[in-house]
Write an enzyme that holds these catalytic residues in place. Sequence first.
Site, short mmCIF file in Angstrom:
data_model
loop_
_atom_site.label_atom_id
_atom_site.label_comp_id
_atom_site.label_asym_id
_atom_site.label_seq_id
_atom_site.Cartn_x
_atom_site.Cartn_y
_atom_site.Cartn_z
N LYS A 23 -1.59 -23.19 -26.65
CA LYS A 23 -1.83 -23.62 -28.01
C LYS A 23 -3.10 -22.93 -28.50
CE LYS A 23 -2.82 -27.93 -30.47
NZ LYS A 23 -2.23 -29.24 -30.75
N GLU A 51 6.25 -33.13 -31.43
CA GLU A 51 5.08 -33.52 -30.63
C GLU A 51 4.50 -34.80 -31.21
OE1 GLU A 51 2.00 -30.45 -30.51
OE2 GLU A 51 0.47 -31.99 -30.25
N THR A 74 -2.26 -34.31 -27.90
CA THR A 74 -3.60 -34.88 -27.78
C THR A 74 -3.85 -35.45 -26.37
OG1 THR A 74 -3.11 -35.70 -30.02
CG2 THR A 74 -5.35 -36.00 -29.24
N ARG A 100 -2.68 -40.31 -30.56
CA ARG A 100 -3.85 -40.70 -31.35
C ARG A 100 -3.69 -42.11 -31.91
NH1 ARG A 100 -4.54 -36.44 -35.67
NH2 ARG A 100 -3.19 -34.91 -34.69
#
Length: 210
Positions: free
Chosen positions: A133, A45, A73, A49
Amino acid sequence: MTSGSARMKSLLGQQKVVPVIKIDDLENAVPLARALASGGLPLIEVTLRTKAALDCIRKIAAEVPEAVVGAGTILSPSQFDEAVSAGSKFIVSPGVTVSLLKAAEGNDVPLLPGAITPGEIMLAREAGLDFLKFFPAEQAGGADFIKSLASPFAGISFCPTGGVSLANASSYLSLPNVVCVGGSWVAPDKLVAAKDWEAITQLARDAAKL
Ligand SMILES: O=C(O)C(=O)C[C@H](O)[C@H](O)COP(=O)(O)O
């Protein structure tokens, strides 16, 4: 099970530890993905960011066929679309919103949204999602909290992320409602900056044994 959940199951079901990586420098993307894949963690993943994140996903998708790259994110529908266009095979969000669920509806690329509270879990469940998640895992209550979600939410599996490490991953992975864990510990910023790919492959090997 919806087709999105089935796709998420086939991805997350293959790997107990999903590396959550942050790449500042585009030139590190391919060697980092190769290092993790060769240690036994091909599913990765890449968090959105950094400015380079989308280009990193594009490059890994094009140049590292052994890797399965997803985007993390993701906070908005426009980021969802950008990450899919860049070649992400799955999308991860720290939380769940109605607009993100809408963006994912009918998309071939499955969404793993974050959900902690019963209300958030029910929102995602109503959208047909079975894989969620759980972030930030340690800070939100850890394995005990997830264990207590099992009976009201039978059929929901979690990927705890946040504060998970080699030392505590097993406490999560031993729960029947945990499919995998996510973590940045397999690709620490320091080792990425030092381009120490061998050390990262070793961390991946240790994690892949869990
Ligand atoms: O950026 C996101 O989408 C997040 O949800 C946060 C990450 O999953 C965590 O930062 C990983 O946690 P650590 O392994 O404790 O570093």
